[in-house]
Design a protein around this motif. Structure first.
Motif, mmCIF file in Angstrom:
data_model
loop_
_atom_site.group_PDB
_atom_site.id
_atom_site.type_symbol
_atom_site.label_atom_id
_atom_site.label_comp_id
_atom_site.label_asym_id
_atom_site.label_seq_id
_atom_site.Cartn_x
_atom_site.Cartn_y
_atom_site.Cartn_z
ATOM 1 N N UNK A 39 0.825 -1.206 0.000
ATOM 2 C CA UNK A 39 0.000 0.000 0.000
ATOM 3 C C UNK A 39 0.862 1.259 0.000
ATOM 4 N N UNK A 40 1.957 1.235 0.756
ATOM 5 C CA UNK A 40 2.842 2.396 0.807
ATOM 6 C C UNK A 40 3.474 2.658 -0.555
ATOM 7 N N UNK A 41 3.922 1.600 -1.217
ATOM 8 C CA UNK A 41 4.542 1.773 -2.531
ATOM 9 C C UNK A 41 3.535 2.305 -3.544
ATOM 10 N N UNK A 42 2.316 1.757 -3.535
ATOM 11 C CA UNK A 42 1.296 2.239 -4.465
ATOM 12 C C UNK A 42 0.914 3.676 -4.197
ATOM 13 N N UNK A 43 0.811 4.051 -2.911
ATOM 14 C CA UNK A 43 0.488 5.435 -2.573
ATOM 15 C C UNK A 43 1.611 6.369 -3.000
ATOM 16 N N UNK A 44 2.858 5.916 -2.891
ATOM 17 C CA UNK A 44 3.983 6.740 -3.344
ATOM 18 C C UNK A 44 3.896 7.002 -4.844
ATOM 19 N N UNK A 45 3.425 6.012 -5.598
ATOM 20 C CA UNK A 45 3.221 6.217 -7.038
ATOM 21 C C UNK A 45 2.153 7.282 -7.275
ATOM 22 N N UNK A 46 1.071 7.222 -6.518
ATOM 23 C CA UNK A 46 0.019 8.236 -6.648
ATOM 24 C C UNK A 46 0.564 9.625 -6.310
ATOM 25 N N UNK A 47 1.307 9.718 -5.231
ATOM 26 C CA UNK A 47 1.822 11.020 -4.788
ATOM 27 C C UNK A 47 2.835 11.571 -5.786
ATOM 28 N N UNK A 48 3.652 10.709 -6.352
ATOM 29 C CA UNK A 48 4.581 11.158 -7.399
ATOM 30 C C UNK A 48 3.822 11.731 -8.586
ATOM 31 N N UNK A 49 2.783 11.031 -9.029
ATOM 32 C CA UNK A 49 2.031 11.473 -10.200
ATOM 33 C C UNK A 49 1.230 12.737 -9.904
ATOM 34 N N UNK A 50 0.838 12.918 -8.660
ATOM 35 C CA UNK A 50 0.113 14.132 -8.278
ATOM 36 C C UNK A 50 1.021 15.350 -8.298
ATOM 37 N N UNK A 51 2.323 15.115 -8.103
ATOM 38 C CA UNK A 51 3.351 16.148 -8.223
ATOM 39 C C UNK A 51 3.190 17.275 -7.214
ATOM 40 N N UNK A 52 2.818 16.919 -5.978
ATOM 41 C CA UNK A 52 2.837 17.923 -4.898
ATOM 42 C C UNK A 52 3.810 17.413 -3.835
ATOM 43 N N UNK A 53 3.366 17.233 -2.609
ATOM 44 C CA UNK A 53 4.241 16.724 -1.562
ATOM 45 C C UNK A 53 4.438 15.227 -1.723
#
Length: 296
Positions: A146-160
């Motif tokens: 879950x942490x790895x998948x969320x990191x992918x989301x956060x990277x693509x969101x391009x904020x924090x």
């Protein structure tokens, strides 16, 4: 003893909560943390959640432990019954414990909740003496996925984005990767109830993500997708674990993508060792996590 408090949040259309373990003497770092449990099980009280929160908060790191929405129990029978004297819960015990978990949902609910929990941690970091730019993200087993998948989301969101990823005996690919001869020899000496088979892993993964085509961005299973731009990552594996090849392959994928990565194998350890309080593998891994999170 650390005084914790729970905070109610919403994510993916479901209510959930986080439990905050404030650092007694903050060093500026914070960790949003996910327990494991095959996507179907796990609580904030299990050592894999509570021990991490208490031990890291003693070292100056405020921990936000996430009580994400669990997947349905449809894959429970795939685990099979352990021997009567096995030191693991029976399917009946697991089902009884899981009945109190509340509403259940499949992907993407838990993934979206991890992002919401991370965002809450960033927004409230200063209240706990932490720097909003030093909020790490991590988890064990399914929680590491879950942490790895969320990191992918956060990277693509391009904020924090997380300051670092800490993934402990995580399986981040959709399916079990084939063991090499060295690992196969180790697995051959283990009792069957300690091993995730390809059939078991398939049942658990499809229970969480019924349609693999819905994961084109790697938000459910980051392994095998474009990981360029992910944060520095610590991966810790269990030596005697059929899921180990996933973390090892992911480490290679990250390195090839230019991501700083550290891979550590806990020799002799089995999957889930953070639930074994006082075990050498657990103690060594907690120290690695403190070092990794505090250094960023």
């Amino acid at each position: 003893m650390t005084e914790t408090h729970d905070v109610a949040l919403e994510g993916g259309g479901f209510d959930f909560r986080v439990r905050v373990y404030p650092a007694a003497e903050p060093n500026g770092a914070m960790l949003a943390w996910m327990h494991g449990g095959a996507f179907m099980f796990g609580t904030l009280e299990m050592p894999e959640a509570d021990q991490v929160g208490r031990r890291l908060s003693e070292q100056g790191i405020t921990v936000v432990s996430v009580d994400y929405t669990l997947a349905p129990l449809d894959a429970l029978e795939s685990l099979g019954p352990p021997p009567p004297d096995a030191p693991v819960p029976s399917p009946e015990q697991l089902r009884a414990e899981a009945d109190a978990a509340g509403p259940r949902a499949r992907f993407p609910v838990a993934s979206l909740q991890v992002v919401a929990a991370f965002d809450w941690a960033v927004a409230h970091a200063a209240e706990f003496g932490a720097d909003p730019s030093r909020v790490a993200l991590g988890g064990a087993s399914a929680g590491g996925n879950l942490a790895a998948g969320a990191a992918m989301r956060l990277r693509d969101r391009a904020t924090t984005v997380p300051s670092i990823l800490a993934l402990i005996y995580a399986s981040v690919h959709d399916g079990i990767l084939a063991p090499n001869a060295e690992l196969q020899a180790i697995l051959d000496d283990l009792p069957p109830f300690l091993i995730f088979t390809p059939e078991t892993r398939e049942a658990l993964n499809s229970n969480y993500l019924p349609d693999p085509a819905a994961d084109e961005h790697g938000y459910a299973f980051a392994g095998g997708h474009d990981v360029v731009g992910l944060p520095p990552t610590l991966l810790v594996t269990a030596d005697r674990d059929s899921l180990r090849p996933s973390a090892e392959s992911f480490a290679a994928e990250l390195a090839l993508a230019g991501v700083d990565v550290r891979l550590v194998r806990q020799r002799g350890a089995v999957h889930g060792f953070l639930n074994m309080v006082g075990e050498p593998a657990a103690e060594a891994t907690l120290a690695l996590m403190v070092e990794a999170v505090r250094s960023r």
